[in-house]
Structure formats: C-alpha cells, structure tokens
Design an enzyme around this catalytic site. Structure first.
Site, mmCIF file in Angstrom:
data_model
loop_
_atom_site.group_PDB
_atom_site.id
_atom_site.type_symbol
_atom_site.label_atom_id
_atom_site.label_comp_id
_atom_site.label_asym_id
_atom_site.label_seq_id
_atom_site.Cartn_x
_atom_site.Cartn_y
_atom_site.Cartn_z
ATOM 1 N N THR A 83 1.007 -1.245 0.070
ATOM 2 C CA THR A 83 -0.116 0.025 0.108
ATOM 3 C C THR A 83 0.775 1.295 0.230
ATOM 4 O OG1 THR A 83 -1.546 1.271 1.310
ATOM 5 C CG2 THR A 83 -0.413 -0.198 2.473
ATOM 6 N N CYS A 197 -1.951 5.005 -5.526
ATOM 7 C CA CYS A 197 -2.661 4.136 -4.426
ATOM 8 C C CYS A 197 -3.009 2.745 -5.250
ATOM 9 C CB CYS A 197 -4.206 4.710 -4.432
ATOM 10 S SG CYS A 197 -5.244 3.604 -3.352
#
Length: 231
Positions: A83, A197
């Site tokens: 992430t 992202c």
C-alpha cells in the site's frame, strides 16, 4: 531465489494483484512451473482505516509492525508494504525488523528516472497526496517534482478509493472524474501520472488515458521480482 515478504490486506483487492503479478513475473523470467517464494501477512483493513481517519498513525504502525515481524519470522528475505498510504509509517516498520524494506517510492523513483520523467501528477488517498512522506521523498531524494489535485478534486479521488475501489466497486463515472483530474494536472505540466494508490489500477489502465500512467503496484512488483532473482 529470495523469499518475498508481503504485508498486505490494505485492501485485499490490491494485495491480490501483488500476489498474482509477482508470480507472473517470476514465471516470465524462469519459465515452466516456477512461481515466487512468498511469505505473506494480510491484516484486517477496517481497524487500520479507522486509525488512519482518526489520525492515530502510531496505533496503525503498531498493527503493521506485528504483521511485519510475522513476515520476517516466516522466512522472508525482504519486505514490501502493499500500500502507498501506510508508507507514512515505513520508518517505524523498518526499524522494527532486521530484513530490508523495499520502499514503494524508491522503486517508483528509479522507474521515473529511467523514463527521464522529472514532473509528475499524483493521485492517491488524501494522506498520500497531502502529507509529505510520499511527495517529499520523491522531490528531496530524487529531484522529481510532484503536482497534486485541487482540494475539491483531492476529495473526489480519496472518496472513490475508500468507498468504491477498496470495496471492489468499479464505476464508469468515477473513471471519467479521474480522467478529468488527470487532464488538469497534465495541463499544469505533469509529464505523467502516478497512480499512488494500489487500488487505482483497478479503475484506470493506460488504454483509458493518453497521459502516461505509472502504476505504483506494477512498479513495486517489478522491483520485487528483480530483487528476488538477484543471487
């Protein structure tokens, strides 16, 4: 072959992409029935998301440190945090383990430099776009300038990530909104757009957009595969 450590679950939709693409990369390089050696710890994202939006980054870091230590104990030779946003606490995680951390921004910077890219737009969670941990590392350590959306557009990007992409929803109207934001940043001088992202690649691929897209998930995966195959 080295064992790749994955700290995932944030969200599991993108962690699935990490697992699949790493194995595809190893098979592409080695052929036959080869697959990656992976040690993976997948967290429950809901408590971490709550801590993010409460601003309790230390609490979130403590949860991820437990996962990182479990990955190390399982025999990983190096660690990926799957992430972008939680790289905000990468220093705390890195300090808690003895294996190297393959930082997503460093992998991105090496790729951008190989493409002679000096200015990029950045899409990600509000935390990634607003806070310094991502932009500052690109700018100060690698000399790459970063443009971010306006405040209202930043809110759109953030909302789509948490309310749609992290829950497996792909919406055509959201794609059009993202493309409009990309065009604005391109008009401000961005040579390409960082999908900062790991879920955004579920919504946007290069065929949707004339502006070059740099998907941090794909770039992170490529760096991991290369590192795993180095003797």
């Amino acid at each position: 072959m080295k064992t790749i450590g994955l700290l995932g679950g944030m969200s599991w939709e993108s962690s699935l992409g990490y697992y699949q693409k790493i194995n595809q990369g190893i098979r592409q390089h080695l052929g036959g029935l080869h697959s990656a050696q992976i040690a993976m710890y997948s967290v429950d994202f809901a408590p971490i998301e709550r801590l993010q939006h409460q601003g309790d980054w230390q609490g979130a870091a403590e949860l991820l440190i437990q996962g990182a230590r479990a990955v190390e104990a399982a025999g990983a030779d190096f660690l990926l945090i799957c992430t972008n946003t939680m790289h905000k606490v990468a220093p705390e995680i890195e300090a808690s383990i003895s294996i190297p951390l393959l930082h997503i921004v460093d992998a991105l910077a090496a790729h951008l430099q190989s493409q002679n890219i000096s200015t990029v737009g950045l899409l990600g969670t509000r935390f990634t776009m607003q806070d310094s941990f991502f932009r500052q590392r690109l700018q100060q350590q690698f000399g790459i300038q970063v443009l971010v959306p306006s405040e209202p557009d930043m809110e759109i990007v953030h909302r789509v990530i948490y309310e749609e992409l992290c829950q497996g929803r792909i919406d055509e109207q959201s794609r059009e909104k993202y493309l409009s934001i990309i065009n604005q940043l391109s008009g401000q001088g961005a040579q390409g757009m960082v999908l900062g992202c790991t879920e955004i690649g579920l919504l946007l691929q290069q065929h949707h957009c004339a502006v070059p897209l740099f998907d941090t998930l794909d770039i992170h995966v490529d760096a991991a595969v290369q590192k795993a195959l180095i003797d």
